[in-house]
Each structure stands twice: as structure tokens, then as C-alpha cells.
Design a protein around this motif. Structure first.
Motif, PDB file in Angstrom:
ATOM      1  N   PRO A  44       0.729  -1.273  -0.116  1.00 40.20           N
ATOM      2  CA  PRO A  44      -0.056  -0.013   0.023  1.00 40.20           C
ATOM      3  C   PRO A  44       0.907   1.309   0.259  1.00 40.20           C
ATOM      4  CG  PRO A  44       0.029  -0.819   2.320  1.00 40.20           C
ATOM      5  CD  PRO A  44       0.819  -1.776   1.459  1.00 40.20           C
ATOM      6  N   VAL A  45       0.324   2.292  -0.631  1.00 45.54           N
ATOM      7  CA  VAL A  45       0.835   3.731  -0.418  1.00 45.54           C
ATOM      8  C   VAL A  45       0.613   4.224   0.959  1.00 45.54           C
ATOM      9  CG1 VAL A  45       0.680   6.058  -1.275  1.00 45.54           C
ATOM     10  CG2 VAL A  45       0.307   3.948  -2.865  1.00 45.54           C
ATOM     11  N   ASP A  46       2.042   4.813   1.401  1.00 43.86           N
ATOM     12  CA  ASP A  46       2.151   5.470   2.749  1.00 43.86           C
ATOM     13  C   ASP A  46       1.590   6.793   2.437  1.00 43.86           C
ATOM     14  OD1 ASP A  46       2.804   6.960   4.862  1.00 43.86           O
ATOM     15  OD2 ASP A  46       4.536   5.482   5.454  1.00 43.86           O
ATOM     16  N   ALA A 105       6.599  13.807   0.862  1.00 41.69           N
ATOM     17  CA  ALA A 105       7.543  13.881  -0.400  1.00 41.69           C
ATOM     18  C   ALA A 105       7.075  14.280  -1.648  1.00 41.69           C
ATOM     19  CB  ALA A 105       7.919  12.390  -0.693  1.00 41.69           C
ATOM     20  N   GLY A 106       5.716  14.533  -1.825  1.00 42.28           N
ATOM     21  CA  GLY A 106       4.982  15.055  -2.966  1.00 42.28           C
ATOM     22  C   GLY A 106       5.296  14.201  -4.273  1.00 42.28           C
ATOM     23  N   ARG A 107       5.281  12.589  -3.827  1.00 42.55           N
ATOM     24  CA  ARG A 107       5.443  11.663  -4.588  1.00 42.55           C
ATOM     25  C   ARG A 107       4.901  10.336  -4.110  1.00 42.55           C
ATOM     26  NH1 ARG A 107       9.574   8.455  -3.644  1.00 42.55           N
ATOM     27  NH2 ARG A 107      11.117   9.423  -2.153  1.00 42.55           N
ATOM     28  N   THR A 108       4.685   9.252  -4.903  1.00 44.41           N
ATOM     29  CA  THR A 108       4.145   7.877  -4.332  1.00 44.41           C
ATOM     30  C   THR A 108       5.353   7.541  -3.490  1.00 44.41           C
ATOM     31  OG1 THR A 108       2.787   7.527  -6.007  1.00 44.41           O
ATOM     32  CG2 THR A 108       3.302   5.861  -4.659  1.00 44.41           C
ATOM     33  N   VAL A 109       5.090   7.128  -2.251  1.00 43.10           N
ATOM     34  CA  VAL A 109       6.181   6.235  -1.384  1.00 43.10           C
ATOM     35  C   VAL A 109       5.248   5.271  -0.807  1.00 43.10           C
ATOM     36  CG1 VAL A 109       7.292   6.450   0.847  1.00 43.10           C
ATOM     37  CG2 VAL A 109       7.195   8.300  -0.771  1.00 43.10           C
ATOM     38  N   LEU A 110       5.799   3.927  -0.927  1.00 43.72           N
ATOM     39  CA  LEU A 110       5.176   2.753  -0.644  1.00 43.72           C
ATOM     40  C   LEU A 110       5.568   2.301   0.859  1.00 43.72           C
ATOM     41  CD1 LEU A 110       5.535   0.212  -3.604  1.00 43.72           C
ATOM     42  CD2 LEU A 110       3.777   1.901  -3.419  1.00 43.72           C
ATOM     43  N   ARG A 133       4.685  -2.943   5.133  1.00 42.04           N
ATOM     44  CA  ARG A 133       3.461  -3.553   4.830  1.00 42.04           C
ATOM     45  C   ARG A 133       3.976  -4.362   3.396  1.00 42.04           C
ATOM     46  NH1 ARG A 133      -2.002  -0.649   6.427  1.00 42.04           N
ATOM     47  NH2 ARG A 133      -0.702   1.384   5.371  1.00 42.04           N
ATOM     48  N   ILE A 134       4.718  -4.768   3.222  1.00 40.28           N
ATOM     49  CA  ILE A 134       5.091  -5.246   1.943  1.00 40.28           C
ATOM     50  C   ILE A 134       4.481  -6.422   1.451  1.00 40.28           C
ATOM     51  CG2 ILE A 134       6.873  -6.662   0.508  1.00 40.28           C
ATOM     52  CD1 ILE A 134       7.787  -3.564   1.288  1.00 40.28           C
ATOM     53  N   ASN A 135       3.753  -6.032   0.087  1.00 43.31           N
ATOM     54  CA  ASN A 135       2.812  -7.271  -0.363  1.00 43.31           C
ATOM     55  C   ASN A 135       1.623  -7.688   0.695  1.00 43.31           C
ATOM     56  OD1 ASN A 135       4.227  -7.076  -2.601  1.00 43.31           O
ATOM     57  ND2 ASN A 135       5.122  -9.129  -2.178  1.00 43.31           N
ATOM     58  N   GLY A 136       1.241  -6.699   1.560  1.00 44.07           N
ATOM     59  CA  GLY A 136       0.368  -7.071   2.735  1.00 44.07           C
ATOM     60  C   GLY A 136      -1.273  -6.934   2.468  1.00 44.07           C
ATOM     61  N   PHE A 137      -1.404  -6.288   1.171  1.00 50.40           N
ATOM     62  CA  PHE A 137      -2.679  -6.004   0.503  1.00 50.40           C
ATOM     63  C   PHE A 137      -2.896  -6.770  -0.618  1.00 50.40           C
ATOM     64  CE2 PHE A 137      -2.282  -3.244   3.955  1.00 50.40           C
ATOM     65  CZ  PHE A 137      -3.632  -2.504   4.347  1.00 50.40           C
ATOM     66  N   TRP A 178      -2.341   1.677  -7.090  1.00 48.95           N
ATOM     67  CA  TRP A 178      -2.714   2.702  -6.328  1.00 48.95           C
ATOM     68  C   TRP A 178      -1.544   3.509  -6.273  1.00 48.95           C
ATOM     69  CZ3 TRP A 178      -7.558   3.067  -4.546  1.00 48.95           C
ATOM     70  CH2 TRP A 178      -8.317   1.969  -4.681  1.00 48.95           C
ATOM     71  N   PHE A 179      -1.731   4.844  -6.313  1.00 48.90           N
ATOM     72  CA  PHE A 179      -0.601   5.810  -6.457  1.00 48.90           C
ATOM     73  C   PHE A 179      -1.036   7.199  -5.536  1.00 48.90           C
ATOM     74  CE2 PHE A 179      -3.232   7.723  -9.363  1.00 48.90           C
ATOM     75  CZ  PHE A 179      -3.019   8.877  -9.788  1.00 48.90           C
ATOM     76  N   TRP A 180       0.018   7.939  -5.171  1.00 50.40           N
ATOM     77  CA  TRP A 180      -0.503   9.288  -4.636  1.00 50.40           C
ATOM     78  C   TRP A 180      -0.568  10.412  -5.490  1.00 50.40           C
ATOM     79  CZ3 TRP A 180      -1.867  11.009  -0.439  1.00 50.40           C
ATOM     80  CH2 TRP A 180      -1.764  12.645  -0.073  1.00 50.40           C
ATOM     81  N   ASN A 181      -1.748  10.834  -5.742  1.00 53.87           N
ATOM     82  CA  ASN A 181      -2.190  12.031  -6.502  1.00 53.87           C
ATOM     83  C   ASN A 181      -1.854  13.241  -5.918  1.00 53.87           C
ATOM     84  OD1 ASN A 181      -3.916  13.885  -8.085  1.00 53.87           O
ATOM     85  ND2 ASN A 181      -5.008  12.176  -8.693  1.00 53.87           N
ATOM     86  N   GLU A 182      -0.722  13.934  -6.504  1.00 53.31           N
ATOM     87  CA  GLU A 182      -0.326  15.120  -5.840  1.00 53.31           C
ATOM     88  C   GLU A 182      -1.125  16.167  -5.915  1.00 53.31           C
ATOM     89  OE1 GLU A 182       2.251  17.645  -3.784  1.00 53.31           O
ATOM     90  OE2 GLU A 182       1.940  15.699  -3.698  1.00 53.31           O
ATOM     91  N   ALA A 183      -2.034  16.186  -7.339  1.00 48.80           N
ATOM     92  CA  ALA A 183      -3.047  17.385  -7.456  1.00 48.80           C
ATOM     93  C   ALA A 183      -4.276  17.479  -6.504  1.00 48.80           C
ATOM     94  CB  ALA A 183      -3.345  17.124  -8.846  1.00 48.80           C
ATOM     95  N   LYS A 184      -4.435  16.206  -6.240  1.00 49.11           N
ATOM     96  CA  LYS A 184      -5.587  16.077  -5.283  1.00 49.11           C
ATOM     97  C   LYS A 184      -5.106  15.805  -3.885  1.00 49.11           C
ATOM     98  CE  LYS A 184      -8.581  13.841  -8.976  1.00 49.11           C
ATOM     99  NZ  LYS A 184      -9.440  12.710  -9.272  1.00 49.11           N
ATOM    100  N   LYS A 185      -3.808  15.438  -3.512  1.00 49.45           N
ATOM    101  CA  LYS A 185      -3.607  15.287  -2.249  1.00 49.45           C
ATOM    102  C   LYS A 185      -4.220  14.193  -1.740  1.00 49.45           C
ATOM    103  CE  LYS A 185      -0.943  19.167  -2.445  1.00 49.45           C
ATOM    104  NZ  LYS A 185       0.591  18.956  -2.726  1.00 49.45           N
ATOM    105  N   LYS A 186      -4.140  12.870  -2.298  1.00 54.52           N
ATOM    106  CA  LYS A 186      -4.586  11.784  -1.910  1.00 54.52           C
ATOM    107  C   LYS A 186      -4.304  10.508  -2.523  1.00 54.52           C
ATOM    108  CE  LYS A 186      -9.073  11.375  -4.591  1.00 54.52           C
ATOM    109  NZ  LYS A 186     -10.378  11.225  -4.537  1.00 54.52           N
TER     110      LYS A 186
END
Length: 278
Positions: free
Chosen positions: A188-190, A197-202, A206-210, A251-259
Motif C-alpha cells: 500500500p501507499v504510505d 515527499a510530493g510523490r508516491t511512497v510505498l 507492509r510489503i505485499n500486505g494487501f 494505487w498511487f499518490w495523486n499530488e494534485a488531489k492530495k490523496k
């Protein structure tokens, strides 16, 4: 140089039934992208695997065949990064999920295993119909640098495939394929770290936990064949993901939507084409 012995045997029980077995030792070179990350990586050992397989084949009718196979694969000598001991580096490299830019000072102590069973019924073209049904159940896991067993990224566990076609005449063919796969593991994304960080950080904890939702999709194709002297022209219409299933890609971190947001695989996709055969 490596030594990779293999052996196989088969026993024809009767004209319709055959039993087979095989075993072998295999070696695989590490990807160049990994070896080039640090000079010390060039000293890593090549991963190896012991494959074992047992199979049963039965001819149900003149044009219908049933097969049942059990297999097991045991791997060792995979690279482990002591700085990221919970990662299975080879999988993360191929899937682009690397947590750090490079892996250095790795050791060849990683282990993995895969075992499963697969059944298939195949009907060859007869009376204008052909088809294939296959189903498999499997587990594929790795042992990380902290001696914990984790699911690998393609441990879908269950796969089902239905495909077939109808040829009312030599010039026409209608075919379809439906695929179902159990949800694959993912990390999962942290959200907190990604926002900072303003980017996707896993989430390295929880490696491969979902698991993603199950994947399924239907492809349909219609062919029209024109025959010439020594060649053929095939016009076709194909639709991928016919019923427009929203299968999740990541799944990814959407920096524009902040979610945390989702990327879907392709939706219903029509394709028109021509193929010239000679």
C-alpha cells in the motif's frame, strides 16, 4: 559455468492414458539493471531452482484431451538487500516498485517457492467448434532477509481461463476468451510519507500486505477471411474487455488531489485490423 541436470519419464498406461514426471535444476542470470547498480553486485551468485512435475493426460474423445499437473519449484541464491530486508529485490525491480534508487552490498541468501495444480480440458477443432478450459490453484512466496515468508507480487492463487471459437465456414470465425484471476498482492501507499515527499511512497512495513480485487475480462473477435492464390487477407473486429470491467492496475499518490488515487487498466477497447498472410 553451471551444471543443470534434468530428467523426465512417461508411462503409457493404456492407449488413452499417460502419466509423466520430470525434475530438473535450473539457473537464471540476474538482470543487468541490478548488476549495474553497484560493483559488488557483480559478485552475486546466479539464482537457481529445482523444478518437480507430475502429470496425467487422458484422451476423453477423439478430439478432446484432459490434463492434470502438479508442480513445485524451490528457489535459492536470490539477492537480498540488508538495508531493505523485507523486499524481494528481483520482483520489485521488474515491477518498478523500488524503494531506493539502488541496491548495494547485497547477499545471495534469498529463497522462494512455488507450488500448484493445474487442470485443462482442450477440444480441437471438430464440427466447427473448438475450445479450451483451464484452471489452476497455486501459491508463490519468498523468505525475506528477516526470515519471514511473504507472498510474491504475482501470487494470484487462482486462475481460470475459458476460450473457444466457432467456424461456420472457412471464411468466417467467431472467437472469445474470458479470464479470471484472484487479486494479486501489493504494497500500500504510505499517505503521510507521500504527502511529505510530493510523490508516491510505498509503506515499507507492509510489503505485499494487501490484495487487489479479482481481475476478470472478456475479449471477443470476429474474423472474415478472403482467399487468393497463395495468400489470404483477414479482416477482423475485436473488442477487449467487452463488458468494461474496471480492473485496478495500481494505487498511487495523486499530488494534485492530495490523496491516494487509483489507476485502472484499459476499459472496453474496440480494434479493427487487416492481416495479410502469404
Amino acid at each position: 559455468q553451471t551444471w543443470s541436470p534434468r530428467a523426465s519419464l512417461a508411462w503409457q498406461i493404456d492407449p488413452l492414458t499417460r502419466i509423466s514426471a520430470a525434475a530438473g535444476l535450473y539457473h537464471q542470470n540476474l538482470p543487468v539493471l541490478l548488476l549495474a547498480q553497484a560493483p559488488g553486485n557483480r559478485r552475486l551468485q546466479d539464482p537457481r531452482a529445482i523444478h518437480t512435475l507430475l502429470g496425467l493426460e487422458r484422451l476423453l474423445t477423439e478430439n478432446t484431451r484432459f490434463t492434470l499437473e502438479w508442480y513445485e519449484k524451490k528457489y535459492d541464491r536470490f539477492p537480498i538487500d540488508p538495508g531493505q530486508p523485507s523486499l524481494f529485490v528481483v520482483d520489485e525491480l521488474f515491477y518498478g516498485n523500488g524503494f531506493f534508487a539502488a541496491h548495494q552490498d547485497m547477499i545471495s541468501t534469498g529463497e522462494a517457492r512455488s507450488r500448484g495444480v493445474e487442470a485443462m480440458v482442450q477440444k480441437k477443432l471438430a464440427q466447427n467448434f473448438y475450445g479450451l478450459v483451464s484452471a489452476s490453484y497455486f501459491r508463490t512466496r519468498f523468505r525475506d532477509g528477516e526470515q519471514r515468508w511473504r507472498d510474491r507480487v504475482y501470487d494470484n492463487r487462482f486462475l481460470l481461463s475459458l476460450q473457444g471459437g466457432y467456424k461456420p465456414a472457412h471464411a468466417m470465425e467467431v472467437s472469445a476468451r474470458w479470464i479470471y484471476a484472484g487479486g494479486a498482492p501489493y504494497t500500500p501507499v504510505d499517505a503521510k510519507a507521500s504527502a511529505a515527499a510530493g510523490r508516491t511512497v510505498l509503506d515499507a512495513g507492509r510489503i505485499n500486505g494487501f490484495r487487489y480485487p479479482a481481475y476478470h475480462s472478456l475479449n471477443l473477435r470476429v474474423d472474415r477471411r478472403l482467399t487468393f492464390s497463395g495468400s489470404n487477407l483477414v479482416a477482423y473486429l475485436s473488442v477487449w474487455n467487452l463488458y468494461n470491467r474496471k480492473n485496478i492496475a495500481a494505487w498511487f499518490w495523486n499530488e494534485a488531489k492530495k490523496k491516494v488515487d487509483v489507476i485502472y487498466q484499459y476499459s472496453a477497447l474496440p480494434i479493427i485490423g487487416l492481416e495479410y498472410e502469404f
